[in-house]
Structure formats: C-alpha cells, structure tokens
Design a protein around this motif. Structure first.
Motif, PDB file in Angstrom:
ATOM      1  N   TYR A   1     148.206   0.231  51.349  1.00  0.00           N
ATOM      2  CA  TYR A   1     148.756   0.509  52.646  1.00  0.00           C
ATOM      3  C   TYR A   1     150.328   0.493  52.583  1.00  0.00           C
ATOM      4  N   SER A   2     151.191   1.256  52.943  1.00  0.00           N
ATOM      5  CA  SER A   2     152.546   0.946  53.173  1.00  0.00           C
ATOM      6  C   SER A   2     152.741   0.148  54.537  1.00  0.00           C
ATOM      7  N   PRO A   3     154.085  -0.196  54.708  1.00  0.00           N
ATOM      8  CA  PRO A   3     154.582  -1.078  55.817  1.00  0.00           C
ATOM      9  C   PRO A   3     154.113  -0.075  56.953  1.00  0.00           C
ATOM     10  N   ALA A   4     154.370   1.006  56.680  1.00  0.00           N
ATOM     11  CA  ALA A   4     154.225   2.211  57.890  1.00  0.00           C
ATOM     12  C   ALA A   4     152.893   2.151  58.436  1.00  0.00           C
ATOM     13  N   ASP A   5     151.968   2.300  57.134  1.00  0.00           N
ATOM     14  CA  ASP A   5     150.328   2.123  57.518  1.00  0.00           C
ATOM     15  C   ASP A   5     150.008   1.022  58.217  1.00  0.00           C
ATOM     16  N   ILE A   6     150.485   0.057  57.824  1.00  0.00           N
ATOM     17  CA  ILE A   6     150.154  -1.486  58.461  1.00  0.00           C
ATOM     18  C   ILE A   6     150.397  -1.347  59.976  1.00  0.00           C
TER      19      ILE A   6
ATOM     20  N   SER B   1     148.915   6.314  53.235  1.00  0.00           N
ATOM     21  CA  SER B   1     149.724   7.540  53.084  1.00  0.00           C
ATOM     22  C   SER B   1     150.008   7.386  51.563  1.00  0.00           C
ATOM     23  N   THR B   2     150.194   6.295  51.023  1.00  0.00           N
ATOM     24  CA  THR B   2     150.568   6.261  49.537  1.00  0.00           C
ATOM     25  C   THR B   2     149.709   6.949  48.489  1.00  0.00           C
ATOM     26  N   LEU B   3     148.289   7.190  48.813  1.00  0.00           N
ATOM     27  CA  LEU B   3     147.614   7.765  47.782  1.00  0.00           C
ATOM     28  C   LEU B   3     147.994   9.136  47.629  1.00  0.00           C
ATOM     29  N   GLU B   4     148.309  10.009  48.479  1.00  0.00           N
ATOM     30  CA  GLU B   4     148.802  11.368  48.279  1.00  0.00           C
ATOM     31  C   GLU B   4     150.016  11.262  47.373  1.00  0.00           C
ATOM     32  N   TRP B   5     151.230  10.430  47.519  1.00  0.00           N
ATOM     33  CA  TRP B   5     152.096  10.309  46.690  1.00  0.00           C
ATOM     34  C   TRP B   5     151.539   9.986  45.110  1.00  0.00           C
ATOM     35  N   PHE B   6     150.559   8.988  44.917  1.00  0.00           N
ATOM     36  CA  PHE B   6     150.197   8.704  43.650  1.00  0.00           C
ATOM     37  C   PHE B   6     149.497   9.956  43.016  1.00  0.00           C
ATOM     38  N   ASP B   7     148.689  10.400  44.055  1.00  0.00           N
ATOM     39  CA  ASP B   7     147.928  11.803  43.384  1.00  0.00           C
ATOM     40  C   ASP B   7     148.962  12.552  42.787  1.00  0.00           C
ATOM     41  N   SER B   8     150.063  12.885  43.370  1.00  0.00           N
ATOM     42  CA  SER B   8     151.134  13.675  42.999  1.00  0.00           C
ATOM     43  C   SER B   8     152.011  13.115  41.451  1.00  0.00           C
ATOM     44  N   ALA B   9     152.090  11.695  41.803  1.00  0.00           N
ATOM     45  CA  ALA B   9     152.607  11.248  40.356  1.00  0.00           C
ATOM     46  C   ALA B   9     151.912  11.218  39.339  1.00  0.00           C
TER      47      ALA B   9
END
Length: 335
Positions: free
Chosen positions: A257-262, A301-309
């Motif tokens: 989780y990002s701080p925004a997600d939390i 929300s970070t998982l989509e970013w990690f998928d791209s990375a």
C-alpha cells in the motif's frame, strides 16, 4: 493550496506568515508543517520555504535519506575541501517510484536539511502540452536559482518532457536537446545549485539525462515498510474512535500500500462503520472488521505500477538503472 508538485497557483500570490497548508504532500504522511513567507519568482516558478519540514518529519525511508545526505549534505558541510580541489558543488538525482510514495516531500525536506532554498517546477503543467515556446521553464528556474543560491530545483513529472527522442517527433527532440543544454548550464554556472527530478516512469526518460553530470544517480522511492505502515495506521486511527485489537494483522494485509492507499483504506473503513451505525441505530468505533472489509475492496495502487516496471527491470540485466527496484520486487515476490 499546494498541488502534488508543490506548485502554488498564480492567483494566490504571497502567503502570509504561518498560513496553514496541507501536510499531505504527494500523500506522504508527515508529522506537521507550516508555510512561512513564500514569494513568487518573476518567471512564475514558486519558491517554497517549508521551514518545519526536515528528514526527521519523514517516517521511514532512512536509507534514501542517507543517500541524499551523502550526495548533497556532505559537499555543503565540507565546502573548504571542495574549494581546494576546485570542485563545483552541484549535482542531480532522479527519484522514481510509484505515485504517492513521497518523492516531492523528500525533496523539500532535503532543501531544509542542508539550509537551501527550494524551487519547484512542474514542466507538464507549465508547458500544458505545447513545446513550441522559446526557452524552457528549467532555464528560467536556473536563472532564478542563481539569484537565490544555494538552492534545490525540484522538477516534478520529468517524464512529461524528458521523453526519449525519436525520428518521428521533432518537437520532442528539440525540447529534450534544449533541456540537456540547460542542465549542462547548471554544471558550468550553477555552483550551489542542486537539482532533483521526480518521475513515475523512468523508462520513458531519454538516456542522455542519466549520464554523469546530469542525473547521474537514480533513487527508488517505494511503498512504506511494515514498520512505517504500522506507525502511519496507528496515528491515523488515533484521530478517530476505534477498538482495533490486532493492528499487526492490518499491517500485514496492507503490504505494498502507498500512503495514499492507507489514507483511503481508513476513509473506507469509516464509511463502513457509518453505514452500519445508520442501519442499526448504534454508533460503534472503527474495528478490525471494518478495516479488513475496507482492505478487501482496495487493491494496492502500486501493483499496477510494478506490473509496468517488471519488463524494464528484467531487461536491465546489469542492474545499472533499476538495481534497487529489482531488489524490492524480488523481496516482495513481485518478480
């Protein structure tokens, strides 16, 4: 109001001393912040002095803070040594990672930590899609930074204009070439001027920006650790009635989780508690059940970013660019 890039709209003008501003910069959790005197530079870029923001106000990210200290703080404290070797005190770092993990706030904390002024520009906002104007916002910021030196120039959303050049887009090619010239100008004329760029898509940035003398160091800024998430969630729960009895379980369930997600998770849990209170007629504090039901609805929300990375990390076989990111993804079973 300060937006995610730290830029204050022209219509606001100067802020009065002790005016309150949001402490949730880029959704990064911080202890407290006030905005002291903030004046506009002639070119429209915003000089921001968040005098109460220091590294101690940033929970976690200790390794990154140490990297920034070594890159920026050591040269300023050992000025005589640098002068002896005729070494210019300036340089650039590219911070990258998922949105909402603290890149902007770290840059502001760094500026105060070393006692420098902070100049934030969002190239995407200023250009607004037009690349035909003469000069660049970066060049204007450099000219302003020379006046207020020592200074840190923070370039938000750098991938918006630092795009990889191609034969099919002459406008982008011209802009990138101009930005490279401007960065080189810092090295030749900008003693005491540091620059940090922030991006969510480092793979879209032209490789020329990553060469020595420009953004020669890349730092990955990822989601908060278990320990930091526990601190954040505990603090947020302290502001609302709750009877959460198993915080460790909540921390475990919010991995990546990002701080925004939390922050969003806490809000959803409150909505669930309110809905149940309306239906039952009984007001109850937020509980583990409310939080777990909220978590079930929220994919990090970070998982989509990690998928791209992922493909870029796997392609970087010599670990030259994405070594830190690779280590994080492997340790969190994302590779």
């Amino acid at each position: 109001m300060i937006n995610r890039g730290g830029y204050i709209g022209h219509s606001i003008g100067k802020c009065k001393e002790n005016d309150q501003v949001s402490v949730n910069h880029e959704n990064t959790f911080v202890k407290s912040s006030q905005l002291n005197e903030a004046g506009f530079i002639d070119n429209g870029n915003q000089l921001i002095n968040d005098n109460n923001i220091y590294f101690k106000d940033v929970f976690g990210l200790d390794e990154i803070k140490n990297q920034l200290k070594m890159a920026f703080l050591a040269p300023t404290k050992e000025r005589e040594i640098f002068d002896y070797y005729n070494k210019t005190i300036s340089g650039g770092i590219l911070m990258y990672g998922p949105p909402g993990c603290g890149k902007t706030f770290l840059a502001k904390a760094l500026a105060n930590e070393i006692g420098f002024n902070f100049l934030s520009i969002s190239l995407k906002e200023i250009f607004n899609g037009s690349f035909s104007e003469s000069g660049t916002p970066l060049l204007s910021a450099i000219e302003s930074a020379v006046v207020i030196s020592p200074a840190v120039i923070f370039i938000d959303e750098f991938d918006a204009v630092g795009l990889k050049r191609s034969a099919n887009n002459l406008n982008i090619n011209f802009l990138v070439s101009q930005l490279l010239t401007d960065l080189d100008g810092i090295l030749s004329n900008g003693d005491g001027i540091f620059y940090i760029a922030s991006t969510n898509r480092p793979w879209n940035i032209d490789e020329a920006f990553k060469r020595p003398g420009r953004f020669s160091q890349s730092i990955f800024v990822g989601p908060p650790t278990d320990k930091v998430r526990e601190i954040m969630i505990s603090h947020m729960l302290g502001n609302i009635p709750n009877n959460v009895t198993n915080l460790k379980k909540i921390v475990k369930l919010t991995e990546n989780y990002s701080p925004a997600d939390i922050n969003f998770m806490i809000d959803v849990a409150k909505d669930i508690a309110i809905s149940k209170a309306i239906q039952s007629g009984t007001i109850l504090p937020v509980s583990n059940d409310h939080l777990e039901r909220a978590i079930a609805e929220i994919r990090p929300s970070t998982l989509e970013w990690f998928d791209s990375a992922r493909s870029y990390v796997l392609f970087d076989t010599n670990f030259r660019i994405y070594g830190e990111l690779r280590n994080y993804m492997k340790s969190h079973k994302l590779l």
